[in-house]
Design a protein around this motif. Structure first.
Motif, PDB file in Angstrom:
ATOM      1  N   UNK A   1       8.681   0.654   0.601  1.00 24.65           N
ATOM      2  CA  UNK A   1       7.284   0.430   0.960  1.00 24.65           C
ATOM      3  C   UNK A   1       7.167  -0.449   2.201  1.00 24.65           C
ATOM      4  N   UNK A   2       7.957  -1.516   2.280  1.00 28.94           N
ATOM      5  CA  UNK A   2       7.715  -2.530   3.298  1.00 28.94           C
ATOM      6  C   UNK A   2       8.672  -2.475   4.476  1.00 28.94           C
ATOM      7  N   UNK A   3       9.599  -1.516   4.528  1.00 31.07           N
ATOM      8  CA  UNK A   3      10.503  -1.497   5.684  1.00 31.07           C
ATOM      9  C   UNK A   3       9.768  -0.914   6.887  1.00 31.07           C
TER      10      UNK A   3
ATOM     11  N   UNK B   1       2.606  -5.381  -5.766  1.00 28.40           N
ATOM     12  CA  UNK B   1       1.996  -6.010  -4.595  1.00 28.40           C
ATOM     13  C   UNK B   1       2.358  -5.259  -3.322  1.00 28.40           C
ATOM     14  N   UNK B   2       3.593  -4.713  -3.253  1.00 24.60           N
ATOM     15  CA  UNK B   2       3.951  -3.976  -2.043  1.00 24.60           C
ATOM     16  C   UNK B   2       3.160  -2.670  -1.954  1.00 24.60           C
ATOM     17  N   UNK B   3       2.890  -2.027  -3.101  1.00 28.34           N
ATOM     18  CA  UNK B   3       1.991  -0.859  -3.078  1.00 28.34           C
ATOM     19  C   UNK B   3       0.613  -1.254  -2.569  1.00 28.34           C
ATOM     20  N   UNK B   4       0.104  -2.405  -3.037  1.00 27.17           N
ATOM     21  CA  UNK B   4      -1.208  -2.863  -2.606  1.00 27.17           C
ATOM     22  C   UNK B   4      -1.265  -3.156  -1.119  1.00 27.17           C
ATOM     23  N   UNK B   5      -0.196  -3.780  -0.597  1.00 27.13           N
ATOM     24  CA  UNK B   5      -0.150  -4.093   0.831  1.00 27.13           C
ATOM     25  C   UNK B   5      -0.149  -2.811   1.656  1.00 27.13           C
ATOM     26  N   UNK B   6       0.619  -1.816   1.203  1.00 28.69           N
ATOM     27  CA  UNK B   6       0.685  -0.554   1.937  1.00 28.69           C
ATOM     28  C   UNK B   6      -0.676   0.147   1.912  1.00 28.69           C
ATOM     29  N   UNK B   7      -1.359   0.113   0.772  1.00 25.88           N
ATOM     30  CA  UNK B   7      -2.685   0.719   0.665  1.00 25.88           C
ATOM     31  C   UNK B   7      -3.665   0.020   1.601  1.00 25.88           C
ATOM     32  N   UNK B   8      -3.560  -1.325   1.669  1.00 25.48           N
ATOM     33  CA  UNK B   8      -4.478  -2.068   2.547  1.00 25.48           C
ATOM     34  C   UNK B   8      -4.191  -1.752   4.007  1.00 25.48           C
ATOM     35  N   UNK B   9      -2.914  -1.576   4.351  1.00 28.32           N
ATOM     36  CA  UNK B   9      -2.596  -1.254   5.736  1.00 28.32           C
ATOM     37  C   UNK B   9      -3.101   0.140   6.104  1.00 28.32           C
ATOM     38  N   UNK B  10      -3.097   1.071   5.156  1.00 29.70           N
ATOM     39  CA  UNK B  10      -3.532   2.439   5.462  1.00 29.70           C
ATOM     40  C   UNK B  10      -5.042   2.549   5.523  1.00 29.70           C
ATOM     41  N   UNK B  11      -5.779   1.888   4.609  1.00 30.14           N
ATOM     42  CA  UNK B  11      -7.213   2.123   4.515  1.00 30.14           C
ATOM     43  C   UNK B  11      -8.060   0.928   4.891  1.00 30.14           C
ATOM     44  N   UNK B  12      -7.510  -0.302   4.876  1.00 26.85           N
ATOM     45  CA  UNK B  12      -8.319  -1.466   5.169  1.00 26.85           C
ATOM     46  C   UNK B  12      -9.163  -1.943   4.006  1.00 26.85           C
ATOM     47  N   UNK B  13      -8.893  -1.473   2.798  1.00 29.45           N
ATOM     48  CA  UNK B  13      -9.679  -1.881   1.636  1.00 29.45           C
ATOM     49  C   UNK B  13      -8.732  -2.351   0.540  1.00 29.45           C
ATOM     50  N   UNK B  14      -9.197  -3.257  -0.315  1.00 28.37           N
ATOM     51  CA  UNK B  14      -8.419  -3.571  -1.514  1.00 28.37           C
ATOM     52  C   UNK B  14      -9.313  -3.584  -2.745  1.00 28.37           C
TER      53      UNK B  14
ATOM     54  N   UNK C   1      -1.661 -12.791   1.914  1.00 25.56           N
ATOM     55  CA  UNK C   1      -1.780 -12.957   3.361  1.00 25.56           C
ATOM     56  C   UNK C   1      -2.103 -11.612   4.025  1.00 25.56           C
ATOM     57  N   UNK C   2      -1.606 -10.516   3.442  1.00 24.59           N
ATOM     58  CA  UNK C   2      -1.733  -9.212   4.107  1.00 24.59           C
ATOM     59  C   UNK C   2      -2.953  -8.449   3.649  1.00 24.59           C
ATOM     60  N   UNK C   3      -3.447  -8.729   2.440  1.00 19.89           N
ATOM     61  CA  UNK C   3      -4.703  -8.117   2.040  1.00 19.89           C
ATOM     62  C   UNK C   3      -5.817  -9.109   2.366  1.00 19.89           C
ATOM     63  N   UNK C   4      -7.060  -8.675   2.235  1.00 24.90           N
ATOM     64  CA  UNK C   4      -8.138  -9.532   2.728  1.00 24.90           C
ATOM     65  C   UNK C   4      -8.324 -10.721   1.798  1.00 24.90           C
ATOM     66  N   UNK C   5      -8.757 -11.831   2.358  1.00 21.95           N
ATOM     67  CA  UNK C   5      -8.795 -13.082   1.626  1.00 21.95           C
ATOM     68  C   UNK C   5      -9.963 -13.166   0.651  1.00 21.95           C
TER      69      UNK C   5
END
Lengths: 242, 125, 82
Positions: free
Chosen positions: A86-88, B102-115, C73-77
């Protein structure tokens, strides 16, 4: 001040549902006689003197239930592979920029690194004598690397050494189990000498400390990789924004 | 009064009620919260409740930890080591699975900008 | 005595968990979740499980909080309006 806006109707209904489930579960659990399950533990405690290990939890984790630990380490490996997938950052186009680092934080974290790693190794190799062992000590070593990454964002671990240590310890665990199978006719048989009189000494217990040291190497390298991916992610993002 | 609180039966009752309250607090959080990180926090609260339940029900008054030392020479009168060994490995797995989520969540946020999990409708169309 | 100690620790853990669920700020929620781990360490030590207490002290209050904080840090605060 509208009550409906502060606490919506959906939340009230869901809290009522949670309370009803709680009451029904409590009504079931209160009828159970709670000291019915001591039999397996008593058998293991009686057998535990033969393994010459001072800590009974360690002998249960690595010897009586060693197959479970193999499966657990496999789950840990799969989760780490998923995080790396996922993060690479294979498709990033922005180039690396050297970030400014604080000299005092850098030197201080390097001083603390040796102390924390020493403490982790102490926890690992005393796992059969006192509380502790491979899982706890490996995570302590990973926190040392977390400190290093927070102080110095340009730091990067050598992935080849980590991969080598992780895979070699996994292979060695299976090899120890198979040697026990051929020499003692049971999987994870204790083929090293383990006299009962030596209980409480550092070199005692046969293969049990060896297995916990291997588990410690594996858990430590996997947790370090997880921590590195999570802290590097922020670094790459800041660099690409600039 | 103190003898009532020191009996094993009372302690087990406190453990059952307390850990189940904690479990359903986590359940309420999963059902109502909409932020991805809050949902993961609720999952971890449920996990902690189960650990307390498992370990606590095998404790009885007067038993000691399953470790021998210079004063204690035999493995008698000790708590059950099997649930401790299982929970020990489960806590480490819990951290790895939490990091995976959490890594799935980070990737989703990077793709769509929403959480916000109530707006996850990418598969609807 | 030990029963009262267990009772009060459970009350503290339940209060902190409610605060972690109901808080609007995510960072505050994660820090309150660390309190749940801290209370669990005390309870595991009372229940004569020092191995589990050591594991929970390292993971539940240390590395898990760090992973959460690095993750948010990477998702919105800020919390979305529900």
């Amino acid at each position: 001040m509208n009550l409906k806006k502060v606490l919506p109707l959906k939340h009230i209904l869901l809290s009522i549902l949670s309370s009803a489930l709680l009451l029904s579960v409590l009504g079931l659990l209160m009828q159970v006689k709670t000291n019915l399950y001591k039999n397996v533990g008593d058998i293991f405690l009686n057998l535990n003197m033969q393994t010459a290990t001072a800590n009974a939890v360690t002998s249960v984790v690595t010897f009586f239930r060693g197959i479970d630990t193999v499966g657990e380490v496999t789950v840990l490996f799969l989760a780490t592979s998923g995080i790396a997938l996922m993060l690479s950052d294979t498709q990033r186009t922005c180039e690396k920029v050297v970030k400014q680092e604080s000299f005092i934080l850098n030197v201080g974290s390097r001083l603390l690194l040796s102390v924390i790693v020493l403490f982790g190794v102490y926890i690992i190799i005393h796992g059969h004598l006192s509380p502790g062992g491979g899982f706890q000590g490996g995570v302590v070593i990973a926190t040392a690397f977390l400190l290093l990454f927070l102080a110095n964002p340009n730091m990067s671990l050598s992935h080849s050494i980590l991969t080598l240590g992780e895979s070699l310890s996994g292979v060695a665990y299976v090899l120890v189990a198979l040697i026990g199978l051929f020499k003692m006719n049971i999987l994870l048989g204790n083929f090293l000498p383990h006299p009962i009189g030596e209980i409480g000494e550092l070199v005692s217990g046969g293969i049990i400390p060896v297995i916990y040291i291997l588990v410690g190497i594996k858990v430590g390298s996997e947790m370090s990789v997880i921590v590195e991916y999570f802290s590097k992610e922020d670094y790459y993002k800041e660099v690409c924004d600039a | 009064m103190l003898e009532f609180f020191n009996s094993t039966q009372t302690i087990h009752t406190i453990i059952i009620i307390g850990s189940m309250c904690l479990f359903f607090i986590g359940f309420y959080g999963i059902a109502t919260q909409k932020n991805l990180v809050k949902v993961l926090v609720s999952f971890d609260i449920m996990e902690s409740a189960l650990f307390l339940f498992f370990i606590g029900l095998h404790y009885q008054v007067g038993l000691v930890a399953p470790i021998v030392d210079s004063n204690l020479k035999t493995f008698t009168n000790m708590v059950d080591p099997v649930p401790q060994a299982m929970i020990l490995t489960t806590i480490v797995i819990g951290l790895a699975v939490l990091a995976l989520g959490l890594s799935f969540g980070i990737e989703y946020y990077k793709l769509t900008g929403r959480n916000d999990i109530s707006k996850m409708n990418e598969l609807r169309d | 005595m030990i029963g009262l100690l267990i009772l009060f620790t459970f009350l503290a853990i339940i209060t902190v968990a409610l605060g972690a669920i109901l808080s609007k700020d995510i960072t505050q929620s994660v820090m309150l979740f660390m309190g749940v781990g801290l209370g669990s360490v005390v309870l595991f030590f009372i229940f004569q499980a020092p191995d589990v207490a050591l594991t929970e002290a390292v993971i539940g209050t240390g590395l898990s909080t760090a992973v959460f904080l690095l993750g948010i840090m990477h998702t919105s605060q800020e919390e979305m309006e529900s």
